[in-house]
Design a protein around this motif. Sequence first.
Motif, PDB file in Angstrom:
ATOM      1  N   VAL A 247     -41.076 -51.460  23.973  1.00 48.06           N
ATOM      2  CA  VAL A 247     -40.754 -52.826  24.540  1.00 48.06           C
ATOM      3  C   VAL A 247     -40.491 -52.831  26.093  1.00 48.06           C
ATOM      4  N   VAL A 248     -40.957 -53.787  26.589  1.00 46.28           N
ATOM      5  CA  VAL A 248     -40.623 -54.105  27.998  1.00 46.28           C
ATOM      6  C   VAL A 248     -40.013 -55.360  28.306  1.00 46.28           C
ATOM      7  N   ALA A 249     -38.827 -55.453  29.092  1.00 43.77           N
ATOM      8  CA  ALA A 249     -38.209 -56.771  29.271  1.00 43.77           C
ATOM      9  C   ALA A 249     -38.674 -56.879  30.836  1.00 43.77           C
ATOM     10  N   HIS A 250     -39.345 -58.058  31.118  1.00 44.31           N
ATOM     11  CA  HIS A 250     -40.044 -58.396  32.480  1.00 44.31           C
ATOM     12  C   HIS A 250     -38.781 -58.342  33.540  1.00 44.31           C
ATOM     13  N   GLY A 251     -37.797 -59.083  33.403  1.00 43.99           N
ATOM     14  CA  GLY A 251     -36.581 -59.131  34.372  1.00 43.99           C
ATOM     15  C   GLY A 251     -36.763 -60.036  35.483  1.00 43.99           C
ATOM     16  N   ASP A 252     -38.013 -60.490  35.645  1.00 43.84           N
ATOM     17  CA  ASP A 252     -38.137 -61.264  36.899  1.00 43.84           C
ATOM     18  C   ASP A 252     -39.005 -62.530  36.671  1.00 43.84           C
ATOM     19  N   LEU A 253     -39.141 -63.285  35.601  1.00 48.03           N
ATOM     20  CA  LEU A 253     -40.137 -64.250  35.340  1.00 48.03           C
ATOM     21  C   LEU A 253     -39.748 -65.580  36.219  1.00 48.03           C
ATOM     22  N   SER A 254     -40.933 -65.889  36.741  1.00 51.38           N
ATOM     23  CA  SER A 254     -40.801 -66.882  37.705  1.00 51.38           C
ATOM     24  C   SER A 254     -42.206 -67.693  37.770  1.00 51.38           C
ATOM     25  N   SER A 255     -42.375 -68.805  38.164  1.00 49.36           N
ATOM     26  CA  SER A 255     -43.627 -69.515  38.230  1.00 49.36           C
ATOM     27  C   SER A 255     -44.499 -68.617  39.451  1.00 49.36           C
ATOM     28  N   LEU A 268     -49.272 -62.363  33.182  1.00 51.15           N
ATOM     29  CA  LEU A 268     -47.839 -61.840  33.890  1.00 51.15           C
ATOM     30  C   LEU A 268     -48.249 -60.649  34.893  1.00 51.15           C
ATOM     31  N   SER A 269     -47.532 -60.862  36.011  1.00 49.67           N
ATOM     32  CA  SER A 269     -47.310 -59.564  37.102  1.00 49.67           C
ATOM     33  C   SER A 269     -46.135 -59.508  37.553  1.00 49.67           C
ATOM     34  N   ASP A 270     -46.160 -58.498  38.779  1.00 45.68           N
ATOM     35  CA  ASP A 270     -44.667 -58.451  39.220  1.00 45.68           C
ATOM     36  C   ASP A 270     -43.758 -57.747  38.492  1.00 45.68           C
ATOM     37  N   PHE A 271     -43.993 -56.597  38.242  1.00 44.46           N
ATOM     38  CA  PHE A 271     -43.140 -55.865  37.209  1.00 44.46           C
ATOM     39  C   PHE A 271     -42.039 -55.129  38.057  1.00 44.46           C
ATOM     40  N   GLY A 272     -41.562 -55.167  39.240  1.00 43.99           N
ATOM     41  CA  GLY A 272     -40.843 -54.238  39.872  1.00 43.99           C
ATOM     42  C   GLY A 272     -39.348 -54.528  39.428  1.00 43.99           C
ATOM     43  N   CYS A 273     -38.867 -55.287  38.701  1.00 46.99           N
ATOM     44  CA  CYS A 273     -37.520 -55.269  38.105  1.00 46.99           C
ATOM     45  C   CYS A 273     -37.636 -55.113  36.570  1.00 46.99           C
ATOM     46  N   SER A 274     -38.898 -54.641  35.838  1.00 51.25           N
ATOM     47  CA  SER A 274     -38.826 -54.687  34.670  1.00 51.25           C
ATOM     48  C   SER A 274     -38.064 -53.556  34.037  1.00 51.25           C
ATOM     49  N   THR A 275     -37.871 -53.540  32.777  1.00 52.54           N
ATOM     50  CA  THR A 275     -37.136 -52.462  32.261  1.00 52.54           C
ATOM     51  C   THR A 275     -37.749 -52.153  30.833  1.00 52.54           C
ATOM     52  N   ILE A 276     -38.086 -50.662  30.661  1.00 58.24           N
ATOM     53  CA  ILE A 276     -38.630 -50.181  29.509  1.00 58.24           C
ATOM     54  C   ILE A 276     -37.642 -49.733  28.473  1.00 58.24           C
ATOM     55  N   LEU A 277     -37.613 -50.562  27.365  1.00 60.80           N
ATOM     56  CA  LEU A 277     -36.624 -50.043  26.265  1.00 60.80           C
ATOM     57  C   LEU A 277     -37.151 -49.187  25.255  1.00 60.80           C
ATOM     58  N   ARG A 278     -36.578 -48.443  24.659  1.00 59.43           N
ATOM     59  CA  ARG A 278     -36.868 -47.418  23.671  1.00 59.43           C
ATOM     60  C   ARG A 278     -36.084 -47.673  22.337  1.00 59.43           C
ATOM     61  N   SER A 279     -36.787 -47.482  21.081  1.00 59.66           N
ATOM     62  CA  SER A 279     -35.982 -47.480  19.981  1.00 59.66           C
ATOM     63  C   SER A 279     -35.546 -46.202  19.656  1.00 59.66           C
TER      64      SER A 279
END
Length: 427
Positions: A247-255, A268-279
């Motif tokens: 799972v990845v949370a984008h963290g900076d969704l905007s138009s 979707l683009s610009d994943f500089g503030c994204s966070t990888i989640l692990r189960s």
Amino acid sequence: MRQPQWLLIAVVECLFLCISGHCAYHNRKYITRNIISMHAGNVTELVHRCSSTKCCASYFRLVGNQAEVMLEGELPSKQKYHSMSEQSLYNLDKEENLSCVDGEAVLPLCSCRTATPRPINSADLEIQQAIGRGHFAKVWQGKYQGSVVAVKVFHAGCKQEFSSERDIYELPLMEHSGIARFFGAGKSLDGGSWLLVLELATCGSLHHLLCDKRGSWMASMKLSQSLSQGLAYLHSDLHRQGTHKPVVAHGDLSSGNVLVRADGTCALSDFGCSTILRSCSGRPGWDSLKIIADCGQVGSLRYMSPEILEGCVDQGWSLVQADVYSLGLLLWEIWMRCSDLFEDGMVHKHTLPYETELGSSVTLERLLLYVSQMNKRPSIPKRWERETQGALLQELVTDCWDHEPDARLTAQCVVGRLHALQTIHSV
């Protein structure tokens, strides 16, 4: 101005120990955003004696300089596990067998990702004209191996931001129509710049499109569906033929961080503030594999959820729920430019979320008061309530930006609701 504490940097270590004194362990330390150091070796000071077996897995939380045992569990025998000497996640390609001298081999409880490096051949890359500029990089149109591409050139000193975004694109199974196509990453010929080579979205950003054009019902639906499908895929936890996309949370969704192709679909683009989640097996919920920094200083403040604004996010899944809040604002932006939802097609000019209420320059304090304390949201035209489709859209948007994170829809549920809404319109 007071800056919020976006995440409590609670450092969790997975240590694999046994009572023999010479044991294998796997240690993750979250240092700063985008940096993870890992070690594998002997435990000499942190010793946790297993209660019922020679080898067990123990989860530790570091409080100051003290390690507290959070969970203990028995491990299966004679199993391999992947261990990394200190290195960045980009180089996860070393495999070792580690085991206790007097015990048995250990296996990590947590699923780990492996990067798939895609180095570019800079000699095949032609950079043409500039088409955009961001906080960390400048974007150019170019050609790479016969394809017209966008080349994201990171500013000097922004290697960390480059590595963060590259790591997301290089996750397994990240190919999806709702995510910008990734060609590869590398350095410029002179070695002075870090580059990401991506697909070129000819319509630019969603923000640019909405400022320039109003849309029909079908055009707005196409934007909304492709955007939601991309986010749902980003949030998915996939296992296919031995390959895992976490799972990845984008963290900076905007138009401004959503691209629009010539066919009217979003990516979707610009994943500089994204966070990888692990189960994690044996533990409920999700943990962050990476901790984001204060992206509000450079990111999209007006799109941040109430809990992010308050600095109350303390677990990985909260970041996914925060994405859905941002998605609700994006859907509002899209449908506020739909001519079929306004009398005689008299659509107002495009405005950002909370721009009408709080102005073009928002501050954290004003957003906290309006969004969190007063629980206010962007205004929705009264006309929407008088039409079936408008009322359903209003319900969809408000269910995304609910104040309570647990009450919000999932991105996959948004996809389903939009499909149902499209079906109603077609009847």
